[in-house]
Structures are given as structure tokens and as C-alpha cells.
Design a protein around this motif. Structure first.
Motif, PDB file in Angstrom:
ATOM      1  N   ARG A 182       0.819  -1.210   0.000  1.00 14.67           N
ATOM      2  CA  ARG A 182       0.000   0.000   0.000  1.00 14.67           C
ATOM      3  C   ARG A 182       0.851   1.258   0.000  1.00 14.67           C
ATOM      4  N   LYS A 183       1.936   1.240   0.763  1.00 16.70           N
ATOM      5  CA  LYS A 183       2.769   2.437   0.870  1.00 16.70           C
ATOM      6  C   LYS A 183       3.502   2.763  -0.423  1.00 16.70           C
ATOM      7  N   ASP A 184       3.568   1.811  -1.368  1.00 13.17           N
ATOM      8  CA  ASP A 184       4.231   2.050  -2.649  1.00 13.17           C
ATOM      9  C   ASP A 184       3.310   2.679  -3.699  1.00 13.17           C
ATOM     10  N   ILE A 185       2.020   2.796  -3.396  1.00 14.79           N
ATOM     11  CA  ILE A 185       1.088   3.446  -4.316  1.00 14.79           C
ATOM     12  C   ILE A 185       1.341   4.949  -4.213  1.00 14.79           C
ATOM     13  N   VAL A 186       1.866   5.549  -5.283  1.00 13.61           N
ATOM     14  CA  VAL A 186       2.177   6.980  -5.238  1.00 13.61           C
ATOM     15  C   VAL A 186       1.238   7.815  -6.101  1.00 13.61           C
ATOM     16  N   ALA A 187       0.470   7.170  -6.966  1.00 14.35           N
ATOM     17  CA  ALA A 187      -0.535   7.895  -7.748  1.00 14.35           C
ATOM     18  C   ALA A 187      -1.641   6.926  -8.133  1.00 14.35           C
ATOM     19  N   LEU A 188      -2.860   7.420  -8.048  1.00 13.43           N
ATOM     20  CA  LEU A 188      -4.030   6.633  -8.394  1.00 13.43           C
ATOM     21  C   LEU A 188      -5.099   7.649  -8.788  1.00 13.43           C
ATOM     22  N   ARG A 189      -5.366   7.765 -10.079  1.00 14.10           N
ATOM     23  CA  ARG A 189      -6.261   8.812 -10.570  1.00 14.10           C
ATOM     24  C   ARG A 189      -6.735   8.481 -11.977  1.00 14.10           C
ATOM     25  N   LYS A 190      -7.638   9.299 -12.498  1.00 13.35           N
ATOM     26  CA  LYS A 190      -8.041   9.160 -13.885  1.00 13.35           C
ATOM     27  C   LYS A 190      -6.830   9.484 -14.755  1.00 13.35           C
ATOM     28  N   ASN A 191      -6.631   8.689 -15.785  1.00 14.22           N
ATOM     29  CA  ASN A 191      -5.534   8.927 -16.716  1.00 14.22           C
ATOM     30  C   ASN A 191      -5.736  10.287 -17.393  1.00 14.22           C
ATOM     31  N   ARG A 192      -4.730  11.125 -17.377  1.00 19.26           N
ATOM     32  CA  ARG A 192      -4.823  12.462 -17.984  1.00 19.26           C
ATOM     33  C   ARG A 192      -4.790  12.420 -19.503  1.00 19.26           C
ATOM     34  N   TYR A 193      -4.190  11.400 -20.080  1.00 20.59           N
ATOM     35  CA  TYR A 193      -3.947  11.373 -21.520  1.00 20.59           C
ATOM     36  C   TYR A 193      -4.781  10.341 -22.268  1.00 20.59           C
TER      37      TYR A 193
ATOM     38  N   TRP B 242      -5.398   5.329 -13.806  1.00 22.56           N
ATOM     39  CA  TRP B 242      -3.943   5.277 -13.896  1.00 22.56           C
ATOM     40  C   TRP B 242      -3.378   5.032 -12.510  1.00 22.56           C
ATOM     41  N   ILE B 243      -2.565   3.979 -12.401  1.00 21.04           N
ATOM     42  CA  ILE B 243      -1.957   3.631 -11.118  1.00 21.04           C
ATOM     43  C   ILE B 243      -0.448   3.639 -11.282  1.00 21.04           C
ATOM     44  N   ARG B 244       0.215   4.319 -10.351  1.00 22.74           N
ATOM     45  CA  ARG B 244       1.682   4.294 -10.314  1.00 22.74           C
ATOM     46  C   ARG B 244       2.107   3.692  -8.986  1.00 22.74           C
ATOM     47  N   VAL B 245       2.881   2.619  -9.078  1.00 21.02           N
ATOM     48  CA  VAL B 245       3.425   1.956  -7.905  1.00 21.02           C
ATOM     49  C   VAL B 245       4.934   2.186  -7.936  1.00 21.02           C
ATOM     50  N   GLN B 246       5.455   2.805  -6.891  1.00 20.16           N
ATOM     51  CA  GLN B 246       6.866   3.177  -6.817  1.00 20.16           C
ATOM     52  C   GLN B 246       7.782   2.027  -7.226  1.00 20.16           C
ATOM     53  N   GLY B 247       8.609   2.268  -8.246  1.00 22.08           N
ATOM     54  CA  GLY B 247       9.610   1.308  -8.672  1.00 22.08           C
ATOM     55  C   GLY B 247       9.074   0.070  -9.357  1.00 22.08           C
ATOM     56  N   THR B 248       7.755   0.020  -9.624  1.00 25.88           N
ATOM     57  CA  THR B 248       7.180  -1.201 -10.177  1.00 25.88           C
ATOM     58  C   THR B 248       6.427  -0.982 -11.472  1.00 25.88           C
ATOM     59  N   ILE B 249       5.383  -0.140 -11.426  1.00 25.71           N
ATOM     60  CA  ILE B 249       4.472  -0.065 -12.564  1.00 25.71           C
ATOM     61  C   ILE B 249       3.847   1.317 -12.680  1.00 25.71           C
ATOM     62  N   MET B 250       3.570   1.698 -13.915  1.00 20.25           N
ATOM     63  CA  MET B 250       2.731   2.849 -14.248  1.00 20.25           C
ATOM     64  C   MET B 250       1.813   2.342 -15.345  1.00 20.25           C
ATOM     65  N   GLU B 251       0.541   2.175 -15.033  1.00 25.39           N
ATOM     66  CA  GLU B 251      -0.358   1.487 -15.957  1.00 25.39           C
ATOM     67  C   GLU B 251      -1.775   2.010 -15.816  1.00 25.39           C
ATOM     68  N   SER B 252      -2.545   1.965 -16.909  1.00 29.17           N
ATOM     69  CA  SER B 252      -3.970   2.299 -16.882  1.00 29.17           C
ATOM     70  C   SER B 252      -4.791   1.021 -16.852  1.00 29.17           C
TER      71      SER B 252
ATOM     72  N   ALA C 136     -14.755   9.203  -9.630  1.00 24.96           N
ATOM     73  CA  ALA C 136     -15.347   8.888  -8.328  1.00 24.96           C
ATOM     74  C   ALA C 136     -14.622   7.719  -7.667  1.00 24.96           C
ATOM     75  N   LEU C 137     -14.309   6.703  -8.451  1.00 29.54           N
ATOM     76  CA  LEU C 137     -13.607   5.537  -7.928  1.00 29.54           C
ATOM     77  C   LEU C 137     -12.234   5.919  -7.393  1.00 29.54           C
ATOM     78  N   SER C 138     -11.469   6.692  -8.166  1.00 26.97           N
ATOM     79  CA  SER C 138     -10.122   7.065  -7.731  1.00 26.97           C
ATOM     80  C   SER C 138     -10.168   7.922  -6.462  1.00 26.97           C
ATOM     81  N   THR C 139     -11.137   8.795  -6.367  1.00 24.51           N
ATOM     82  CA  THR C 139     -11.277   9.623  -5.164  1.00 24.51           C
ATOM     83  C   THR C 139     -11.536   8.753  -3.940  1.00 24.51           C
TER      84      THR C 139
END
Length: 122
Positions: free
Chosen positions: A54-65, A70-80, A92-95
Motif C-alpha cells: 500500500r505504501k508504494d502506491i504513489v498515484a491513483l487517478r483518472k488517466n490524464r492522456y 492510472w496507477i503508479r506503484v513506486q519502482g514497479t508499474i505505471m499502468e492504466s 469517483a472511484l479514484s477519489t
């Protein structure tokens, strides 16, 4: 260990109101240590399971592009994920997911309450 689970409310209501066996689309389980996500592809019923600290989740939001969550996990993944879902539902889900994540971690992780990285400090 207590955990909170969030299902996509839209699918739950559809099942409840229409009494249909609609397949589960997404399940999120968040506890003090882990962030688990189970997705089921609507076309093939393929199941995708992820499990990150859980502590490695650094971004979780609607994809801007593009579409999706869009989920970013520190040192692991950046994926939609969930790219077929409506933008308002993804917002709403990301919030809600971000609120749950932040409930376990009162100290700043360099990410603001909307799940957007704050790189201004370092």
C-alpha cells in the motif's frame, strides 16, 4: 487485520435492481499493508489479480492522456486499468480509493489527496 473493500457501485446496483448475475468487474481490497485489485475483463471473463504494498502506491487517478484508472506503484508499474469505464465513474472511484489509502497513512507521502504526485518539496 481490518481491511476495507470497495466494489464498483454501479454493477452492484444493477445486480440488486435487475436481479441478474452480472459478473463482477472490479474488486479492491486495501489494508494497512497491501493494495489488492482483482479485475475481470468483460469480453473474455479473464481475471487479472494484482497485489502491491500500500505504501508504494504513489498515484491513483483518472488517466490524464487517455481513458482509465492510472496507477503508479513506486519502482514497479505505471499502468492504466478499467479503460472501458466512464470517466466520471473513474474519477469517483479514484477519489474513494485514495481516501481509503490515505486513512492508513497520516504522514505525507508526497502525493496530495487527489492522488496526484507532489514533487515540489524535493
Amino acid at each position: 487485520m481490518p481491511f476495507k473493500s470497495l466494489n464498483l457501485i454501479e454493477l452492484y446496483l444493477e445486480r440488486l435492481l435487475l436481479q441478474q448475475e452480472t459478473p463482477l468487474r472490479a474488486l479492491f481490497e486495501i489494508d494497512a499493508d497491501r493494495f489488492r485489485m482483482i479485475l475481470v475483463a468483460t469480453e473474455l471473463g479473464e481475471r487479472i489479480e494484482t497485489d502491491w504494498p500500500r505504501k508504494d502506491i504513489v498515484a491513483l487517478r483518472k488517466n490524464r492522456y487517455g481513458p482509465g484508472l492510472w496507477i503508479r506503484v513506486q519502482g514497479t508499474i505505471m499502468e492504466s486499468y478499467l479503460e472501458d469505464m466512464d470517466d466520471d465513474l473513474i474519477e469517483a472511484l479514484s477519489t474513494e480509493l485514495w481516501k481509503i489509502i490515505k486513512n492508513f497513512d497520516e504522514q505525507s507521502t508526497g502525493v496530495n489527496s487527489t492522488g496526484i504526485e507532489d514533487n515540489s518539496c524535493c
